[in-house]
Design a protein around this motif. Structure first.
Motif, PDB file in Angstrom:
ATOM      1  N   ALA A 111       0.927  -1.033   0.066  1.00 52.54           N
ATOM      2  CA  ALA A 111      -0.027  -0.049  -0.082  1.00 52.54           C
ATOM      3  C   ALA A 111       0.829   1.529  -0.011  1.00 52.54           C
ATOM      4  O   ALA A 111       0.577   2.174  -0.855  1.00 52.54           O
ATOM      5  CB  ALA A 111      -0.923  -0.034   1.142  1.00 52.54           C
ATOM      6  N   LEU A 112       1.830   1.307   0.724  1.00 57.40           N
ATOM      7  CA  LEU A 112       2.734   2.434   0.795  1.00 57.40           C
ATOM      8  C   LEU A 112       3.631   2.573  -0.406  1.00 57.40           C
ATOM      9  O   LEU A 112       3.657   3.891  -0.907  1.00 57.40           O
ATOM     10  CB  LEU A 112       3.563   2.317   1.957  1.00 57.40           C
ATOM     11  CG  LEU A 112       3.000   2.545   3.403  1.00 57.40           C
ATOM     12  CD1 LEU A 112       4.343   1.958   4.604  1.00 57.40           C
ATOM     13  CD2 LEU A 112       2.551   3.710   3.805  1.00 57.40           C
ATOM     14  N   ALA A 113       4.134   1.648  -0.910  1.00 58.05           N
ATOM     15  CA  ALA A 113       4.760   1.793  -2.108  1.00 58.05           C
ATOM     16  C   ALA A 113       3.881   2.270  -3.329  1.00 58.05           C
ATOM     17  O   ALA A 113       4.699   3.272  -4.022  1.00 58.05           O
ATOM     18  CB  ALA A 113       5.433   0.191  -2.560  1.00 58.05           C
ATOM     19  N   LEU A 114       2.939   1.801  -3.422  1.00 61.10           N
ATOM     20  CA  LEU A 114       2.173   2.423  -4.533  1.00 61.10           C
ATOM     21  C   LEU A 114       1.834   3.725  -4.413  1.00 61.10           C
ATOM     22  O   LEU A 114       1.655   4.778  -5.191  1.00 61.10           O
ATOM     23  CB  LEU A 114       0.863   1.428  -4.861  1.00 61.10           C
ATOM     24  CG  LEU A 114       1.032   0.010  -5.428  1.00 61.10           C
ATOM     25  CD1 LEU A 114      -0.185  -0.760  -5.441  1.00 61.10           C
ATOM     26  CD2 LEU A 114       1.960   0.031  -6.624  1.00 61.10           C
ATOM     27  N   GLY A 115       1.337   4.122  -3.145  1.00 63.30           N
ATOM     28  CA  GLY A 115       0.726   5.245  -2.813  1.00 63.30           C
ATOM     29  C   GLY A 115       1.956   6.314  -3.058  1.00 63.30           C
ATOM     30  O   GLY A 115       1.751   7.332  -3.691  1.00 63.30           O
ATOM     31  N   VAL A 116       3.174   6.062  -2.585  1.00 65.83           N
ATOM     32  CA  VAL A 116       4.168   6.950  -2.679  1.00 65.83           C
ATOM     33  C   VAL A 116       4.888   7.279  -4.146  1.00 65.83           C
ATOM     34  O   VAL A 116       4.864   8.462  -4.304  1.00 65.83           O
ATOM     35  CB  VAL A 116       5.498   6.484  -1.941  1.00 65.83           C
ATOM     36  CG1 VAL A 116       6.826   7.419  -2.319  1.00 65.83           C
ATOM     37  CG2 VAL A 116       5.174   6.866  -0.285  1.00 65.83           C
ATOM     38  N   MET A 117       5.030   6.284  -4.746  1.00 68.64           N
ATOM     39  CA  MET A 117       5.289   6.328  -6.241  1.00 68.64           C
ATOM     40  C   MET A 117       4.184   7.073  -7.035  1.00 68.64           C
ATOM     41  O   MET A 117       4.572   8.003  -7.992  1.00 68.64           O
ATOM     42  CB  MET A 117       5.341   5.055  -6.860  1.00 68.64           C
ATOM     43  CG  MET A 117       5.637   5.049  -8.291  1.00 68.64           C
ATOM     44  SD  MET A 117       5.938   3.220  -9.197  1.00 68.64           S
ATOM     45  CE  MET A 117       4.371   2.495  -8.554  1.00 68.64           C
ATOM     46  N   ILE A 118       3.097   7.059  -6.713  1.00 70.17           N
ATOM     47  CA  ILE A 118       1.885   7.724  -7.578  1.00 70.17           C
ATOM     48  C   ILE A 118       1.942   9.168  -7.365  1.00 70.17           C
ATOM     49  O   ILE A 118       1.880   9.883  -8.360  1.00 70.17           O
ATOM     50  CB  ILE A 118       0.547   7.047  -7.530  1.00 70.17           C
ATOM     51  CG1 ILE A 118       0.666   5.586  -8.033  1.00 70.17           C
ATOM     52  CG2 ILE A 118      -0.536   7.900  -7.903  1.00 70.17           C
ATOM     53  CD1 ILE A 118      -0.723   4.881  -7.881  1.00 70.17           C
ATOM     54  N   PHE A 119       2.038   9.568  -5.885  1.00 75.80           N
ATOM     55  CA  PHE A 119       1.688  10.819  -5.634  1.00 75.80           C
ATOM     56  C   PHE A 119       3.021  11.611  -6.046  1.00 75.80           C
ATOM     57  O   PHE A 119       2.990  12.736  -6.343  1.00 75.80           O
ATOM     58  CB  PHE A 119       1.824  10.860  -4.116  1.00 75.80           C
ATOM     59  CG  PHE A 119       0.144  10.801  -3.536  1.00 75.80           C
ATOM     60  CD1 PHE A 119      -0.657  11.918  -3.821  1.00 75.80           C
ATOM     61  CD2 PHE A 119      -0.432   9.449  -3.186  1.00 75.80           C
ATOM     62  CE1 PHE A 119      -2.096  11.619  -3.431  1.00 75.80           C
ATOM     63  CE2 PHE A 119      -1.805   9.311  -2.948  1.00 75.80           C
ATOM     64  CZ  PHE A 119      -2.460  10.528  -3.142  1.00 75.80           C
ATOM     65  N   ALA A 120       4.222  10.925  -5.759  1.00 79.13           N
ATOM     66  CA  ALA A 120       5.349  11.627  -6.178  1.00 79.13           C
ATOM     67  C   ALA A 120       5.516  12.030  -7.796  1.00 79.13           C
ATOM     68  O   ALA A 120       5.652  13.067  -8.265  1.00 79.13           O
ATOM     69  CB  ALA A 120       6.617  10.798  -5.781  1.00 79.13           C
ATOM     70  N   GLY A 121       5.201  10.985  -8.607  1.00 77.46           N
ATOM     71  CA  GLY A 121       5.077  11.251  -9.916  1.00 77.46           C
ATOM     72  C   GLY A 121       4.023  12.158 -10.387  1.00 77.46           C
ATOM     73  O   GLY A 121       4.378  12.858 -11.505  1.00 77.46           O
ATOM     74  N   GLY A 122       2.923  12.367  -9.765  1.00 77.31           N
ATOM     75  CA  GLY A 122       1.840  13.433  -9.954  1.00 77.31           C
ATOM     76  C   GLY A 122       2.279  14.695  -9.630  1.00 77.31           C
ATOM     77  O   GLY A 122       1.341  15.655  -9.768  1.00 77.31           O
ATOM     78  N   ALA A 123       3.279  14.914  -8.869  1.00 71.78           N
ATOM     79  CA  ALA A 123       3.598  16.250  -8.097  1.00 71.78           C
ATOM     80  C   ALA A 123       4.064  17.104  -9.144  1.00 71.78           C
ATOM     81  O   ALA A 123       3.835  18.591  -8.985  1.00 71.78           O
ATOM     82  CB  ALA A 123       4.413  15.879  -6.884  1.00 71.78           C
ATOM     83  N   GLY A 124       4.530  16.795 -10.220  1.00 70.19           N
ATOM     84  CA  GLY A 124       5.664  17.711 -10.986  1.00 70.19           C
ATOM     85  C   GLY A 124       6.081  16.852 -12.230  1.00 70.19           C
ATOM     86  O   GLY A 124       5.720  15.881 -12.538  1.00 70.19           O
ATOM     87  N   ASP A 125       7.166  17.236 -12.573  1.00 66.77           N
ATOM     88  CA  ASP A 125       8.193  17.130 -13.695  1.00 66.77           C
ATOM     89  C   ASP A 125       8.990  15.782 -12.722  1.00 66.77           C
ATOM     90  O   ASP A 125      10.109  15.814 -12.381  1.00 66.77           O
ATOM     91  CB  ASP A 125       9.233  17.692 -14.049  1.00 66.77           C
ATOM     92  CG  ASP A 125      10.140  17.354 -15.183  1.00 66.77           C
ATOM     93  OD1 ASP A 125       9.798  16.141 -15.660  1.00 66.77           O
ATOM     94  OD2 ASP A 125      11.008  18.232 -15.598  1.00 66.77           O
TER      95      ASP A 125
END
Length: 467
Positions: free
Chosen positions: A250-264
């Protein structure tokens, strides 16, 4: 001849024995803490080769491999609660050679993971203190946490639980802070290895990114090496493993998706501190949120660093106790009952890796990326041997007490085995130079293995059998 695991010899406590103090929550803290640094750094290197969308697919595949592996591996851990973990399982299934192969693979995994984490600790501190050399900070981390592990497993496990809870809290804070600025457009922009739509290069990139997806979950199996120090391993280890892998997915998918959607996201794909840099897109460089993430983010790195020191020391201890490494490494501290010599030995190797740029930085990758890849090679080989041992022991020792049985047998372990084989093949293809170094380690170790058969035959009975 394989010993009867249901018979425990009567003997007094010796200088080769560890103290049983760990409960279920502490084991869960070790399970998650061993891995949680993988959510803070390392994984973003996978974006460089696969893109965000390609790496998401790779991560889902690896998450499925780890989930089925842990459900299967737990059967081995509860059946044979031994500080050697995979080494002990392979020895019982395949004899001394099997024990060597699994033990060496686990040793490479757990000895090479800490220097990568220590470098990330240095990178995080460098954000706050630009004048601080990251390598010197990494060395200081080794000194502090080796000392903490030597003082006692109870203290070490309590510390591990606290910093793990803080690390999880910080990851949730990160996701909450970047959520208002999250955009799927950012995440999908160039998400197929730099392209807008799927191309064959993205397919190759997904395979090349496997080591960095594995880094999300690497070392969770290290709980097995604390089994001798658990008060009730047959009950507490299954709970720790199952809840631990679900927490981490749960943490891995959440962190990866939110980081990727934050900017470049392309600016985050080759650095050791992607989360603070991702947060900058949303709150700015001087925000209190960003500085809080840097400081609290250290808890995640510390949790894994500290936990893996516990893991590698128990592996060195178990191999030395069984005659696979010099016997003096199997001594435990007379007061703290911890394998202090094994703790220091693994630390010396890790520090040498940190300061060996010219030797470790090759194949066009950073020092951290190559250390991560080396550690993952050890893990994957160990996973393959462990799943083969599970199948062998099911056939050869059907009467072995199994407090936890792998669900959906044989499908879960078969999937984990097949996925690990695919991962190993692709890693060799895309990282052949690191694979050669890995093979050299194994060859040197095998030479030592061939010269120590007499000492293994004279190893104490508790080297492979524990109450």
């Amino acid at each position: 001849m394989t010993p009867d695991l249901n018979i425990a010899p009567a003997r007094a406590v010796t200088h080769h024995e560890l103290k049983q103090t760990l409960g279920t929550w502490q084991l869960w803290g070790i399970a998650v803490g061993l891995v949680i640094s993988g959510e803070y750094f390392g994984w973003s290197y996978g974006w460089a080769s696969a893109g965000t969308l390609g790496f998401l697919i790779t991560s889902l595949f690896v998450a499925a491999m780890y989930t089925t592996f842990i459900f299967s591996f737990t059967e081995l851990t509860t059946s044979i609660p031994h500080a050697g973990g995979p080494f002990a399982y392979a020895h019982h299934a395949f004899g001394p050679l099997g024990g060597y192969l699994a033990g060496m693979a686990t040793l490479v995994e757990f000895v090479f993971a800490p220097p990568a984490i220590a470098l990330a600790i240095g990178a995080y501190l460098h954000v706050q203190f630009p004048g601080l050399e990251p390598k010197h900070a990494a060395l200081a981390a080794y000194v502090v946490f080796m000392a903490l592990n030597i003082v006692g497993v109870q203290i070490a496990a309590a510390f591990e639980l606290v910093v793990t809870l803080l690390a999880i809290f910080e990851l949730l804070v990160f996701m909450g802070v970047v959520a208002p600025g999250f955009s799927w457009g950012h995440f999908t922009q160039g998400g197929w290895a730099g392209a807008q739509h799927f191309k064959i290069d993205a397919f190759h990139g997904m395979f090349a990114a496997i080591p960095f997806a594995i880094w999300f979950f690497l070392a969770i199996e290290g709980v097995a090496m604390a089994a001798e120090e658990a008060r009730n391993p047959k009950r507490s280890i299954p709970i720790a493993y199952v809840s631990g892998i679900l927490t981490l997915v749960a943490l891995a998918l959440g962190v990866m998706i939110f980081a990727g959607g934050a900017g470049d996201w392309t600016r985050l794909s080759n650095i050791n501190d992607p989360l603070p840099q991702a947060m900058k897109y949303i709150v700015g460089e001087h925000s209190g949120w960003m500085h809080m993430l840097v400081w609290l983010g250290l808890f995640g790195l510390v949790a894994s660093f500290h936990g893996i020191i516990l893991g590698y020391s128990r592996q060195i201890f178990a191999l030395a106790r069984a005659g696979y490494l010099p016997e003096w490494l199997a001594k435990v501290h007379p007061r703290f009952r911890t394998p202090h010599r094994a703790i220091v030995a693994g630390g010396v190797i890790g520090v040498a890796a940190i300061y060996s740029d010219e030797l470790v930085q090759f194949a066009g990758q950073t020092l951290t990326a190559n250390i991560v890849t080396m550690s993952v090679f050890g893990a994957i080989v160990m996973y393959i041997i462990s799943m083969l041992a599970l199948f062998k022991l099911r056939r050869a020792q059907p009467a072995l007490e199994r407090p936890f049985r792998a669900p959906l047998f044989p499908y879960f372990p078969a999937f984990a085995l097949a996925a690990a084989i695919v991962s190993l093949a692709t890693m060799v293809y895309y990282n052949w130079q690191v694979a050669i170094v890995f093979a050299i380690f194994f060859a040197l170790g095998y030479g030592y293995f061939l010269t120590t058969s007499r000492r293994r035959a004279l190893a104490p009975v508790d080297a492979l059998i524990e109450d």
